[in-house]
Design a protein around this motif. Sequence first.
Motif, PDB file in Angstrom:
ATOM      1  N   ASP A 126       0.830  -1.208   0.000  1.00 18.40           N
ATOM      2  CA  ASP A 126       0.000   0.000   0.000  1.00 18.40           C
ATOM      3  C   ASP A 126       0.864   1.258   0.000  1.00 18.40           C
ATOM      4  OD1 ASP A 126      -2.251  -1.559   0.023  1.00 18.40           O
ATOM      5  OD2 ASP A 126      -2.602  -1.390   2.180  1.00 18.40           O
ATOM      6  N   ASN A 127       1.936   1.226   0.786  1.00 21.12           N
ATOM      7  CA  ASN A 127       2.855   2.375   0.840  1.00 21.12           C
ATOM      8  C   ASN A 127       3.490   2.632  -0.526  1.00 21.12           C
ATOM      9  OD1 ASN A 127       2.321   2.698   3.550  1.00 21.12           O
ATOM     10  ND2 ASN A 127       4.135   1.602   4.234  1.00 21.12           N
ATOM     11  N   LEU A 128       3.874   1.557  -1.211  1.00 21.88           N
ATOM     12  CA  LEU A 128       4.494   1.709  -2.531  1.00 21.88           C
ATOM     13  C   LEU A 128       3.473   2.208  -3.561  1.00 21.88           C
ATOM     14  CD1 LEU A 128       6.797  -1.441  -2.712  1.00 21.88           C
ATOM     15  CD2 LEU A 128       7.499   0.947  -2.469  1.00 21.88           C
ATOM     16  N   ASN A 129       2.244   1.773  -3.441  1.00 22.32           N
ATOM     17  CA  ASN A 129       1.201   2.266  -4.346  1.00 22.32           C
ATOM     18  C   ASN A 129       0.971   3.764  -4.149  1.00 22.32           C
ATOM     19  OD1 ASN A 129       0.156   0.212  -6.116  1.00 22.32           O
ATOM     20  ND2 ASN A 129      -0.650  -0.845  -4.325  1.00 22.32           N
ATOM     21  N   GLU A 130       1.012   4.198  -2.901  1.00 17.38           N
ATOM     22  CA  GLU A 130       0.876   5.629  -2.599  1.00 17.38           C
ATOM     23  C   GLU A 130       2.059   6.414  -3.174  1.00 17.38           C
ATOM     24  OE1 GLU A 130       0.373   6.182   1.563  1.00 17.38           O
ATOM     25  OE2 GLU A 130      -1.528   5.092   1.666  1.00 17.38           O
ATOM     26  N   LEU A 131       3.268   5.837  -3.019  1.00 21.03           N
ATOM     27  CA  LEU A 131       4.458   6.495  -3.569  1.00 21.03           C
ATOM     28  C   LEU A 131       4.373   6.568  -5.089  1.00 21.03           C
ATOM     29  CD1 LEU A 131       7.311   7.665  -3.268  1.00 21.03           C
ATOM     30  CD2 LEU A 131       8.200   5.319  -3.305  1.00 21.03           C
ATOM     31  N   LEU A 132       3.895   5.502  -5.701  1.00 23.55           N
ATOM     32  CA  LEU A 132       3.760   5.478  -7.161  1.00 23.55           C
ATOM     33  C   LEU A 132       2.804   6.574  -7.631  1.00 23.55           C
ATOM     34  CD1 LEU A 132       4.637   3.879  -9.658  1.00 23.55           C
ATOM     35  CD2 LEU A 132       2.625   2.437  -9.359  1.00 23.55           C
ATOM     36  N   SER A 133       1.689   6.725  -6.939  1.00 19.99           N
ATOM     37  CA  SER A 133       0.725   7.779  -7.288  1.00 19.99           C
ATOM     38  C   SER A 133       1.349   9.166  -7.117  1.00 19.99           C
ATOM     39  CB  SER A 133      -0.525   7.655  -6.411  1.00 19.99           C
ATOM     40  OG  SER A 133      -1.193   6.425  -6.637  1.00 19.99           O
ATOM     41  N   LEU A 134       2.151   9.318  -6.047  1.00 16.87           N
ATOM     42  CA  LEU A 134       2.809  10.601  -5.789  1.00 16.87           C
ATOM     43  C   LEU A 134       3.785  10.939  -6.912  1.00 16.87           C
ATOM     44  CD1 LEU A 134       3.219  12.935  -3.737  1.00 16.87           C
ATOM     45  CD2 LEU A 134       5.062  11.570  -2.735  1.00 16.87           C
ATOM     46  N   ILE A 135       4.591   9.967  -7.290  1.00 26.68           N
ATOM     47  CA  ILE A 135       5.571  10.194  -8.351  1.00 26.68           C
ATOM     48  C   ILE A 135       4.878  10.524  -9.669  1.00 26.68           C
ATOM     49  CG2 ILE A 135       7.326   9.068  -9.784  1.00 26.68           C
ATOM     50  CD1 ILE A 135       8.297   7.610  -7.306  1.00 26.68           C
ATOM     51  N   GLU A 136       3.793   9.820  -9.967  1.00 34.52           N
ATOM     52  CA  GLU A 136       3.053  10.079 -11.208  1.00 34.52           C
ATOM     53  C   GLU A 136       2.545  11.525 -11.249  1.00 34.52           C
ATOM     54  OE1 GLU A 136       2.696   8.462 -13.845  1.00 34.52           O
ATOM     55  OE2 GLU A 136       2.978   6.326 -13.455  1.00 34.52           O
ATOM     56  N   SER A 137       2.139  12.035 -10.082  1.00 36.28           N
ATOM     57  CA  SER A 137       1.593  13.399 -10.034  1.00 36.28           C
ATOM     58  C   SER A 137       2.688  14.466 -10.023  1.00 36.28           C
ATOM     59  CB  SER A 137       0.705  13.562  -8.798  1.00 36.28           C
ATOM     60  OG  SER A 137       1.469  13.489  -7.606  1.00 36.28           O
ATOM     61  N   GLU A 138       3.918  14.100  -9.646  1.00 38.97           N
ATOM     62  CA  GLU A 138       4.986  15.094  -9.487  1.00 38.97           C
ATOM     63  C   GLU A 138       6.110  14.969 -10.507  1.00 38.97           C
ATOM     64  OE1 GLU A 138       4.787  15.499  -4.573  1.00 38.97           O
ATOM     65  OE2 GLU A 138       6.454  14.437  -5.537  1.00 38.97           O
ATOM     66  N   LYS A 139       6.095  13.905 -11.307  1.00 37.43           N
ATOM     67  CA  LYS A 139       7.279  13.571 -12.113  1.00 37.43           C
ATOM     68  C   LYS A 139       7.709  14.685 -13.081  1.00 37.43           C
ATOM     69  CE  LYS A 139       4.630  10.907 -15.550  1.00 37.43           C
ATOM     70  NZ  LYS A 139       4.460   9.560 -16.151  1.00 37.43           N
ATOM     71  N   LYS A 140       6.765  15.483 -13.559  1.00 37.56           N
ATOM     72  CA  LYS A 140       7.159  16.538 -14.497  1.00 37.56           C
ATOM     73  C   LYS A 140       7.869  17.700 -13.807  1.00 37.56           C
ATOM     74  CE  LYS A 140       2.683  18.943 -14.562  1.00 37.56           C
ATOM     75  NZ  LYS A 140       1.572  19.394 -15.449  1.00 37.56           N
ATOM     76  N   TYR A 141       7.842  17.692 -12.474  1.00 34.39           N
ATOM     77  CA  TYR A 141       8.550  18.717 -11.708  1.00 34.39           C
ATOM     78  C   TYR A 141       9.822  18.167 -11.057  1.00 34.39           C
ATOM     79  CZ  TYR A 141       3.840  20.651 -12.055  1.00 34.39           C
ATOM     80  OH  TYR A 141       2.629  21.083 -12.524  1.00 34.39           O
ATOM     81  N   THR A 142       9.727  16.954 -10.504  1.00 40.24           N
ATOM     82  CA  THR A 142      10.835  16.429  -9.699  1.00 40.24           C
ATOM     83  C   THR A 142      11.893  15.679 -10.501  1.00 40.24           C
ATOM     84  OG1 THR A 142       9.517  14.453  -9.215  1.00 40.24           O
ATOM     85  CG2 THR A 142       9.429  16.257  -7.621  1.00 40.24           C
ATOM     86  N   PHE A 143      11.623  15.383 -11.758  1.00 41.69           N
ATOM     87  CA  PHE A 143      12.609  14.696 -12.594  1.00 41.69           C
ATOM     88  C   PHE A 143      12.984  15.575 -13.774  1.00 41.69           C
ATOM     89  CE2 PHE A 143      10.384  11.227 -10.461  1.00 41.69           C
ATOM     90  CZ  PHE A 143      11.429  10.405 -10.073  1.00 41.69           C
ATOM     91  N   SER A 144      14.235  15.518 -14.135  1.00 39.80           N
ATOM     92  CA  SER A 144      14.702  16.314 -15.265  1.00 39.80           C
ATOM     93  C   SER A 144      14.427  15.617 -16.592  1.00 39.80           C
ATOM     94  CB  SER A 144      16.209  16.587 -15.130  1.00 39.80           C
ATOM     95  OG  SER A 144      16.938  15.360 -15.072  1.00 39.80           O
ATOM     96  N   LYS A 145      14.321  14.265 -16.539  1.00 35.98           N
ATOM     97  CA  LYS A 145      14.061  13.485 -17.746  1.00 35.98           C
ATOM     98  C   LYS A 145      12.952  12.475 -17.478  1.00 35.98           C
ATOM     99  CE  LYS A 145      18.879  13.702 -19.267  1.00 35.98           C
ATOM    100  NZ  LYS A 145      20.090  12.885 -19.598  1.00 35.98           N
ATOM    101  N   GLU A 146      12.148  12.210 -18.494  1.00 31.30           N
ATOM    102  CA  GLU A 146      11.071  11.227 -18.361  1.00 31.30           C
ATOM    103  C   GLU A 146      11.638   9.827 -18.151  1.00 31.30           C
ATOM    104  OE1 GLU A 146       7.081   9.710 -20.766  1.00 31.30           O
ATOM    105  OE2 GLU A 146       8.201  11.475 -21.443  1.00 31.30           O
ATOM    106  N   SER A 147      12.793   9.560 -18.753  1.00 36.61           N
ATOM    107  CA  SER A 147      13.404   8.236 -18.601  1.00 36.61           C
ATOM    108  C   SER A 147      13.803   7.976 -17.152  1.00 36.61           C
ATOM    109  CB  SER A 147      14.636   8.123 -19.499  1.00 36.61           C
ATOM    110  OG  SER A 147      15.596   9.124 -19.169  1.00 36.61           O
ATOM    111  N   GLU A 148      14.168   9.041 -16.444  1.00 35.70           N
ATOM    112  CA  GLU A 148      14.556   8.896 -15.042  1.00 35.70           C
ATOM    113  C   GLU A 148      13.347   8.528 -14.181  1.00 35.70           C
ATOM    114  OE1 GLU A 148      17.092  11.364 -11.626  1.00 35.70           O
ATOM    115  OE2 GLU A 148      16.341  12.384 -13.419  1.00 35.70           O
ATOM    116  N   SER A 149      12.228   9.196 -14.426  1.00 37.62           N
ATOM    117  CA  SER A 149      11.014   8.855 -13.676  1.00 37.62           C
ATOM    118  C   SER A 149      10.548   7.452 -14.048  1.00 37.62           C
ATOM    119  CB  SER A 149       9.910   9.871 -13.963  1.00 37.62           C
ATOM    120  OG  SER A 149       9.500   9.813 -15.324  1.00 37.62           O
ATOM    121  N   GLY A 150      10.753   7.065 -15.300  1.00 39.47           N
ATOM    122  CA  GLY A 150      10.376   5.722 -15.741  1.00 39.47           C
ATOM    123  C   GLY A 150      11.110   4.633 -14.992  1.00 39.47           C
ATOM    124  N   GLN A 151      12.370   4.882 -14.669  1.00 40.92           N
ATOM    125  CA  GLN A 151      13.158   3.903 -13.918  1.00 40.92           C
ATOM    126  C   GLN A 151      12.586   3.711 -12.514  1.00 40.92           C
ATOM    127  OE1 GLN A 151      17.184   5.372 -14.028  1.00 40.92           O
ATOM    128  NE2 GLN A 151      17.470   4.848 -16.189  1.00 40.92           N
TER     129      GLN A 151
END
Length: 307
Positions: A126-151
């Motif tokens: 459940d914690n990882l699912n929450e983290l996954l949702s968080l990353i999906e919502s923030e990835k365009k800000y917190t990652f410089s490249k889409e490939s990095e968020s993909g990893q």
Amino acid sequence: MKAKIIGVIVVVVILLCGGAGYFLYQGNVKQEAIDKKIEEISGVEKKFSTSEKREDRINILKTILADMDGYNRSKDKYKEVSEKYESFVSSMRGEFLKEYDASIKENTIDDIDNLEDIETINTNKDNLNELLSLIESEKKYTFSKESESGQYIQKIDSLIESYSGRIEVLEEAQKKAEEEAQKKAEEEAQRKAEEERAKTHYENEYFSVDVPADWAGSWSVEVQNNSLGRIQSTAYTFSCHPQNGSGGGATVYVLDMSDTSIPLTEYARTIPSTCEEIGFTSSGNFDVFKTEAGAGFFSYGATITLK
């Protein structure tokens, strides 16, 4: 002539001094603009580092990204300021990546194939699912490249999938164990029920006998072959000796009447003349009789049912 030359020299010197002063002024203006912008960015940087709420920090990152994009698109931009923006953004992103990494590490179960605790696995999942949702919502800000968020997303998905698989295995094993336990409990209950029933019940292929519950342990049955010549006959002797009350008994005779060539008078020779006919079994081949002695057995409370 000499005066003219001197005049020209003076003019040139004046022009040179004026140009140098202009460029010096321009340089000062540029440096002031750079220093002012860098100071402004540093103020935001300080605000970011002192913010206790994550929501505030992510909003600062969003704002600074928009500011940086607008600055880099403007005509009046300087390399030093752009580099300051890049450094600050990289630093901020690094903080969020540290949070992601810490959460992944905290919810990673190294020896998942040997863990039996479904609740713990579910919590981490459940914690990882929450983290996954968080990353999906923030990835365009917190990652410089889409490939990095993909990893990151791929790694988290892989962990979640392994946890789901382990939970499925454990739930299946748990279900099987529960079914086996239920089966054993039912078998034990049936065994006990049969034991209790055996205390007041007797049964064979021709009839069944039931006695009162308070007879348990004080009655018995003996089976004897009562055949004579071609006539097949079996005698079942029931006895009752209750703790309170007089004893009694009865004998049940089962005659095989399937051989129609045998005269009825021959069958009568295998049973006492005092016998009372109970009736034929459902097959129609066996005739059942009974006789009682003492206080009786069936007249005393037992019952007989033909099959």
